[in-house]
Design an enzyme around this catalytic site. Sequence first.
Site, PDB file in Angstrom:
ATOM      1  CB  THR A 103      -0.941  -0.001   1.222  1.00 13.18           C
ATOM      2  OG1 THR A 103      -1.836  -1.105   1.119  1.00 13.18           O
ATOM      3  CG2 THR A 103      -1.741   1.288   1.297  1.00 13.18           C
ATOM      4  CB  SER A 142      -7.444  -2.174  -4.504  1.00 10.13           C
ATOM      5  OG  SER A 142      -6.812  -2.747  -3.371  1.00 10.13           O
ATOM      6  CB  THR A 143      -2.527  -1.575  -2.567  1.00 14.80           C
ATOM      7  OG1 THR A 143      -2.399  -0.192  -2.238  1.00 14.80           O
ATOM      8  CG2 THR A 143      -1.170  -2.247  -2.448  1.00 14.80           C
ATOM      9  CB  THR A 189      32.455 -39.601 -13.975  1.00 13.77           C
ATOM     10  OG1 THR A 189      33.271 -40.776 -13.976  1.00 13.77           O
ATOM     11  CG2 THR A 189      31.950 -39.351 -15.399  1.00 13.77           C
ATOM     12  CB  SER A 320      47.809 -13.555  -2.542  1.00 12.63           C
ATOM     13  OG  SER A 320      48.267 -13.666  -1.209  1.00 12.63           O
ATOM     14  CB  SER A 321      47.381  -9.123   0.856  1.00 11.80           C
ATOM     15  OG  SER A 321      47.106 -10.118   1.842  1.00 11.80           O
TER      16      SER A 321
END
Length: 474
Positions: A103, A142-143, A189, A320-321
């Site tokens: 609404t 209407s909503t 697989t 990577s750091s």
Amino acid sequence: MSKLMRTEYDLLGACEVPAAAYYGVHTERARRNFQITGTAVSSFPDLIVALAAVKQAAAQANASLGLLAPHKRDAIAAACEEIRAGALHDQFVIDVIQGGAGTSTNMNANEVICNRALEILGHSKGEYQFLHPNEDVNMAQSTNDVYPTAIRIAACLAVERLLAAMAYLRGHFAAKAAEFAPLLKIGRTQLQDAVPMTLGQEFSAYDVMLGEDIARLREAEALIREVNLGATAIGTGITAHPEYAARAVEQLRLLTQLDLSSSPNLIEATQDCGAFIQLSGVLKRTAVKLSKVCNDLRLLSSGPRSGLGEINLPAMQAGSSIMPGKVNPVIPEVVNQIAFEVIGSDLTVTFAAEAGQLQLNAFEPVIANALFRSVRHLTNGCMTLADLCIKGITANPERLAEGVERSIALVTALNPVIGYKMATAVAAEAFANGTNVRQVVLDRGLMTREQLDEALRHEVLIQPRACVPAGRNP
């Protein structure tokens, strides 16, 4: 009334609204009540465009029935056209998660359209005696029919972009399938060596998988094109003219250029969320399959030296750091995360749809939020995966060929010739001695080199063939 505020009234009494705002008292109260996600409905422009289309169609239908004055219709239509073109979206300030079955969003639309239409008519914002948000903009609505209809239209618009993105991604998989068609490799697989295939066949499967999901998504989209506009509160059509529903839906078809239809039973349509569940399920299916493909890409490119290393993904950023030179498969990883979110959103849609009671589902706001986020993120994910990953994938032919020659699973291709029992013995010996299948077969004199070369020829290994077992009649 202060210089910066204007006073509006509702059943709770007076409420101050920013003087420059196009929204009014109902929106302002909802804005204060629902400070939940920090994400406004304006974050989903398709929904705003859809709401404006519904309001414009309603005004045109009501005017054609002699219920709305032509000058009011024209002003409402002009305001809606502006909103559909992208104007005033910042005035849709309600949180996407809200109580009231939507609404607040409907009233947000009514007020913004009304106040802009008042300006077009030469009046000031809030002078509702000349044009009213409820009596005029929301006439015969209407909503409970406006909001779900707008969600469906918005979903159609968003899904079309997703379909285009999926087709774009599919095209890139098809191109790689053609590029990699000559490259023989070992299939797997349960992460163990299986039988030979080509890298092209592996990528062709991804192309086909996406094609299947495109077809399923089109089926789901067809379901959401059935709307309940004209149902008003619970589906009985109370306050609407008997001809209103048909005229409003026809106007909506013309405005949106979507193949919309009116539900044959508006009472059922007003409470049922089945089409949203179906769409969400297909989005989940698509996400799951895309995630599986990304898992494959990460495995096939693993290493690059100590993993499978059969393909190379484009290097997009340092990985990577702490580890110099490390590069991670960041694009498949982000698509994996999109998939996880979409899977969770599907559960949200499921619970919200189940929680409906009697003639209405009050939880469509969270359904809309979940669906729109899933579609948007999948769309962006498909485009990102295509442009920043699939397009730049290269193969490692030497690694692929080495895997074929070293794999004991190659003996499977000899089953029809030497039999399963002998093939098993060959496999066991090759594994125990660290040699390859070719050498064991030749050492045992089971086949000549020419026969072996023919049995293990590239074309023979990757497709069905008729074969007469050695020493036996068929």
